[in-house]
Motif scaffolding. Structure first.
Motif: not given
Length: 363
Positions: A188-189, A243
């Motif tokens: 999603t990033q 992340h």
């Protein structure tokens, strides 16, 4: 070398991407596809058919891929090694037929490694191999699409009760549900959840300790498929996308069911020395990727590097990410330029680990 085309060195990315989901309980596949649509807005419309062997086949098409799932009771038998105990398994196959340009927009990223002499396939339309190279690049892009969809599917199905993990034969690991829970959101990033797509393993070794095929327990797996002392995540617990993850949770399992991760820091790991009686040998590092042939690239290998396992992992991860997210490819005789201005030479060799051709990164 340029006139030979990419297929003279690298394999063509396949049209099929297989995986096996292991579980203790029977999974409601239709509910799982509903979860896929809810979480990832895929819009899949599943259809049930009966396979030739009498089993039930659930299938749907999305993003140019045909996805097929068949759930069976019993244990799945891999080609080598052993899997954790399980009562059910779901065979997952993604098929992506040739379709030319798939229109996928790739994240260029900002890797530290850049190929200073690599070719963009199809850049020179007059080159004899331009059409062949363009087809190879298109297949690579389709395989990125397939990996995105498999990641989303595994994230959705992995939320069902009793799921053990996703077995990736080409990577030699079982990836637990929490690994997808932590890394899938990178999509999603606009980032690549690299540990889900490519298995990078590093091993500290003393001078003269060359890798050998097979394991100490006699299992028919390559030396780097062993779990003892090898990592398949960034050793500091972070993945490539920045992340933060817990290294104790976001790790796979080797084909024999043992955890792959947590390299030693007792003097035999990064920055340590291997002791042999009263003589100490300098610690070197061996590194290897598994899974890049699925993207149309030879796997990468670093042999007897003076750099630490953390540094070797980061270098291989940066190069792998760069290859997956772009259209370039590596050839023997090229050099890689790092952000520090270091020039790293490339050669081609047969890996001593499993006797397959690899790009040797002289790092």
């Amino acid at each position: 070398m340029e006139q030979l085309g990419v297929s003279a060195i690298h394999p063509t990315a396949p049209q099929f991407l297989p995986a096996v989901l292991l579980s203790h309980e029977e999974i409601d596949l239709e509910r799982g596809i509903g979860r896929l649509n809810s979480l990832w807005k895929v819009g899949a419309e599943p259809v049930w058919d009966q396979a030739s062997d009498g089993s039930e086949l659930l299938h749907f098409s999305v993003a140019g891929a045909q996805v097929m799932l068949t759930q069976l009771s019993g244990s799945f038998t891999p080609r080598r090694g052993a899997l954790p105990p399980h009562s059910y398994y779901t065979a997952i196959t993604l098929f992506l037929p040739d379709s030319g340009d798939d229109g996928v927009t790739h994240n260029s990223g900002d890797p530290s490694a850049r190929a200073s002499a690599s070719s963009s396939a199809g850049a020179d339309a007059a080159a004899p191999a331009a059409q062949e190279n363009a087809h190879a690049v298109a297949r690579r892009r389709q395989m990125v699409t397939a990996h995105i969809l498999l990641t989303q599917l595994a994230d959705a199905l992995g939320r069902a009760p009793g799921v053990i993990g996703l077995f990736r034969e080409e990577l030699g690991v079982v990836q637990p549900p929490q690994m997808f829970d932590q890394l899938a959101p990178l999509l999603t990033q606009g980032q690549v959840p690299l540990p889900l797509w490519v298995n990078i393993r590093v091993q500290p070794l003393a001078v003269g300790n060359a890798p050998t095929a097979g394991t100490a327990d006699g299992a028919d797996t390559a030396a780097l498929a062993r779990a003892d002392g090898l990592t398949n995540e960034n050793p500091d617990g972070r993945n490539l996308g920045g992340h933060e993850t817990d290294a104790r949770e976001a790790r796979g399992r080797a084909a024999d069911g043992r955890t792959v991760g947590g390299h030693s820091t007792d003097g035999k790991g990064a920055g340590g020395r291997h002791e042999s009686g009263s003589d100490a040998a300098p610690a070197l590092t061996l590194g290897r990727t598994f899974g890049l042939p699925l993207f149309g690239h030879l796997d990468l290998q670093v042999s007897e590097s003076v750099h630490s396992p953390e540094e070797v992992y980061a270098e291989l991860a940066n190069i792998a990410s760069y290859l997956i997210t772009g259209d370039s490819y590596l050839l023997p005789g090229q050099t890689l330029g790092s952000s520090a201005g270091e020039q790293i030479a490339l050669t081609q060799t047969l890996s001593e680990i499993d006797h397959t051709p690899v790009i040797e990164v002289l790092y």
